[in-house]
Write an enzyme that holds these catalytic residues in place. Structure first.
Site, PDB file in Angstrom:
ATOM      1  N   CYS A 110       0.853  -1.189   0.000  1.00 36.13           N
ATOM      2  CA  CYS A 110       0.000   0.000   0.000  1.00 36.13           C
ATOM      3  C   CYS A 110       0.887   1.236   0.000  1.00 36.13           C
ATOM      4  O   CYS A 110       1.883   1.286   0.742  1.00 36.13           O
ATOM      5  CB  CYS A 110      -0.898  -0.003   1.240  1.00 36.13           C
ATOM      6  SG  CYS A 110      -2.060   1.385   1.288  1.00 36.13           S
ATOM      7  N   HIS A 153      -9.051  -3.317  -3.311  1.00 37.29           N
ATOM      8  CA  HIS A 153      -8.111  -2.649  -2.393  1.00 37.29           C
ATOM      9  C   HIS A 153      -8.474  -1.170  -2.261  1.00 37.29           C
ATOM     10  O   HIS A 153      -8.479  -0.621  -1.154  1.00 37.29           O
ATOM     11  CB  HIS A 153      -6.682  -2.814  -2.938  1.00 37.29           C
ATOM     12  CG  HIS A 153      -5.616  -2.147  -2.125  1.00 37.29           C
ATOM     13  ND1 HIS A 153      -4.648  -2.839  -1.424  1.00 37.29           N
ATOM     14  CD2 HIS A 153      -5.348  -0.832  -1.917  1.00 37.29           C
ATOM     15  CE1 HIS A 153      -3.856  -1.979  -0.793  1.00 37.29           C
ATOM     16  NE2 HIS A 153      -4.251  -0.751  -1.088  1.00 37.29           N
ATOM     17  N   GLU A 154      -8.821  -0.547  -3.410  1.00 39.49           N
ATOM     18  CA  GLU A 154      -9.126   0.899  -3.383  1.00 39.49           C
ATOM     19  C   GLU A 154     -10.474   1.189  -2.736  1.00 39.49           C
ATOM     20  O   GLU A 154     -10.609   2.139  -1.970  1.00 39.49           O
ATOM     21  CB  GLU A 154      -9.095   1.474  -4.809  1.00 39.49           C
ATOM     22  CG  GLU A 154      -7.770   1.297  -5.544  1.00 39.49           C
ATOM     23  CD  GLU A 154      -6.545   1.680  -4.734  1.00 39.49           C
ATOM     24  OE1 GLU A 154      -5.492   1.051  -4.916  1.00 39.49           O
ATOM     25  OE2 GLU A 154      -6.646   2.588  -3.881  1.00 39.49           O
ATOM     26  N   HIS A 157     -10.204   1.323   0.831  1.00 33.65           N
ATOM     27  CA  HIS A 157      -9.726   2.624   1.316  1.00 33.65           C
ATOM     28  C   HIS A 157     -10.884   3.601   1.525  1.00 33.65           C
ATOM     29  O   HIS A 157     -10.860   4.420   2.441  1.00 33.65           O
ATOM     30  CB  HIS A 157      -8.716   3.242   0.344  1.00 33.65           C
ATOM     31  CG  HIS A 157      -7.300   2.767   0.517  1.00 33.65           C
ATOM     32  ND1 HIS A 157      -6.627   2.790   1.718  1.00 33.65           N
ATOM     33  CD2 HIS A 157      -6.422   2.264  -0.385  1.00 33.65           C
ATOM     34  CE1 HIS A 157      -5.398   2.311   1.548  1.00 33.65           C
ATOM     35  NE2 HIS A 157      -5.247   1.997   0.303  1.00 33.65           N
TER      36      HIS A 157
HETATM   37  O1  LIG Z   1      -1.955   1.910  -1.843  1.00 33.71           O
HETATM   38  C1  LIG Z   1      -2.635   1.748  -2.853  1.00 33.71           C
HETATM   39  O2  LIG Z   1      -3.861   1.800  -2.811  1.00 33.71           O
HETATM   40  C2  LIG Z   1      -1.922   1.358  -4.135  1.00 33.71           C
HETATM   41  C3  LIG Z   1      -1.613  -0.112  -4.036  1.00 33.71           C
HETATM   42  C4  LIG Z   1      -2.791  -0.821  -4.557  1.00 33.71           C
HETATM   43  C5  LIG Z   1      -2.722  -2.297  -4.478  1.00 33.71           C
HETATM   44  C6  LIG Z   1      -1.760  -2.969  -3.741  1.00 33.71           C
HETATM   45  C7  LIG Z   1      -1.764  -4.358  -3.732  1.00 33.71           C
HETATM   46  C8  LIG Z   1      -2.710  -5.059  -4.433  1.00 33.71           C
HETATM   47  C9  LIG Z   1      -3.638  -4.368  -5.151  1.00 33.71           C
HETATM   48  C10 LIG Z   1      -3.642  -2.993  -5.163  1.00 33.71           C
HETATM   49  C11 LIG Z   1      -0.293  -0.442  -4.747  1.00 33.71           C
HETATM   50  O3  LIG Z   1       0.688   0.475  -4.571  1.00 33.71           O
HETATM   51  S1  LIG Z   1      -0.437  -0.587  -6.414  1.00 33.71           S
HETATM   52  C12 LIG Z   1       1.095  -1.380  -6.777  1.00 33.71           C
HETATM   53  C13 LIG Z   1       0.934  -2.859  -6.624  1.00 33.71           C
HETATM   54  C14 LIG Z   1       0.184  -3.491  -7.585  1.00 33.71           C
HETATM   55  C15 LIG Z   1      -0.017  -4.858  -7.467  1.00 33.71           C
HETATM   56  C16 LIG Z   1       0.539  -5.572  -6.417  1.00 33.71           C
HETATM   57  C17 LIG Z   1       1.289  -4.911  -5.455  1.00 33.71           C
HETATM   58  C18 LIG Z   1       1.496  -3.541  -5.562  1.00 33.71           C
HETATM   59 NI    NI Z   2      -3.514   1.093  -0.459  1.00 32.11          NI
END
Ligand SMILES: O=C(O)C[C@@H](Cc1ccccc1)[C@H](O)SCc1ccccc1
Ligand code: NI
EC number: 3.5.1.88
Length: 181
Positions: A110, A153-154, A157
């Site tokens: 995250c 994930h979003e 949030h």
């Molecule tokens: O903090 C955030 O919302 C951005 C996250 C989103 C995310 C993390 C893990 C799994 C799904 C969504 C990340 O920084 S996006 C980068 C990322 C993408 C896939 C896996 C891990 C990290």
């Molecule tokens: Ni996140």
């Protein structure tokens, strides 16, 4: 231009609030912010810009992560067929989902969490997402794979939920207090 200094980190109460719906039609300032958030994701995935501005790569970003407690998020990611999902979503709702679950093998991270937290984060394998987009259209999207995981994930949030709240055996200091019966 949004950079990492604009992203709030865990411990900031805005990450534990339930965000408010965006009034429709969306105010110009909300659309401008959403556009800037999408540009951040695009910049963060550009090796030169990421290095120059010290950006962590992101595939998703929710408005509370830039201190704005409103129900909107952006996504810029590809699925297993390399199709690009690049959207700004306003008032997103998961209107249905599969019983089947999925997860990322290496767990999740995250942009608001400056530490590695091990553990499987269970997600719905497929979701149907309804929202208004940055372009003003009402969409009803079927998502699977990484786009589905990023969207969940979003949307978490927007509801004050952090990914590690969903790790089965996580008992770290930040886990939200759960009522014991
Ligand atoms: O903090 C955030 O919302 C951005 C996250 C989103 C995310 C993390 C893990 C799994 C799904 C969504 C990340 O920084 S996006 C980068 C990322 C993408 C896939 C896996 C891990 C990290
Ligand atoms: Ni996140």
């Amino acid at each position: 231009m949004i950079t990492m200094k604009d992203i709030v980190r865990e411990g900031n109460p805005v990450l534990r609030k339930v965000a408010q719906p965006v009034e429709l039609p969306p105010p110009q300032e909300d659309l401008k912010l959403l556009q800037e958030m999408l540009q951040f994701l695009i910049n963060s995935q550009d090796p030169e810009l990421a290095e120059k501005y010290e950006l962590r790569p992101g595939s998703g970003l929710a408005a509370p992560q830039v201190g704005v407690s409103k129900r909107m998020f952006v996504m810029h990611t590809t699925d297993e067929h390399d199709r690009l999902f690049s959207y700004g979503f306003i008032n997103p709702r998961i209107i249905s989902h599969s019983m089947e679950e999925t997860h990322l093998e290496n767990g999740e991270g995250c942009l608001s969490v400056d530490r590695t937290i091990e553990g499987i984060v269970p997600r719905h394998a497929r979701i149907r997402l309804r929202a208004q987009t940055l372009d003003g259209e009402d969409v009803n999207l079927r998502l699977r794979g990484l786009p589905a995981i990023v969207a969940q994930h979003e949307i978490d949030h927007l509801n004050g939920v952090m990914f590690y709240d969903r790790i089965e055996d996580y008992s770290g200091p930040y886990k939200k207090a759960i009522s014991t019966i």
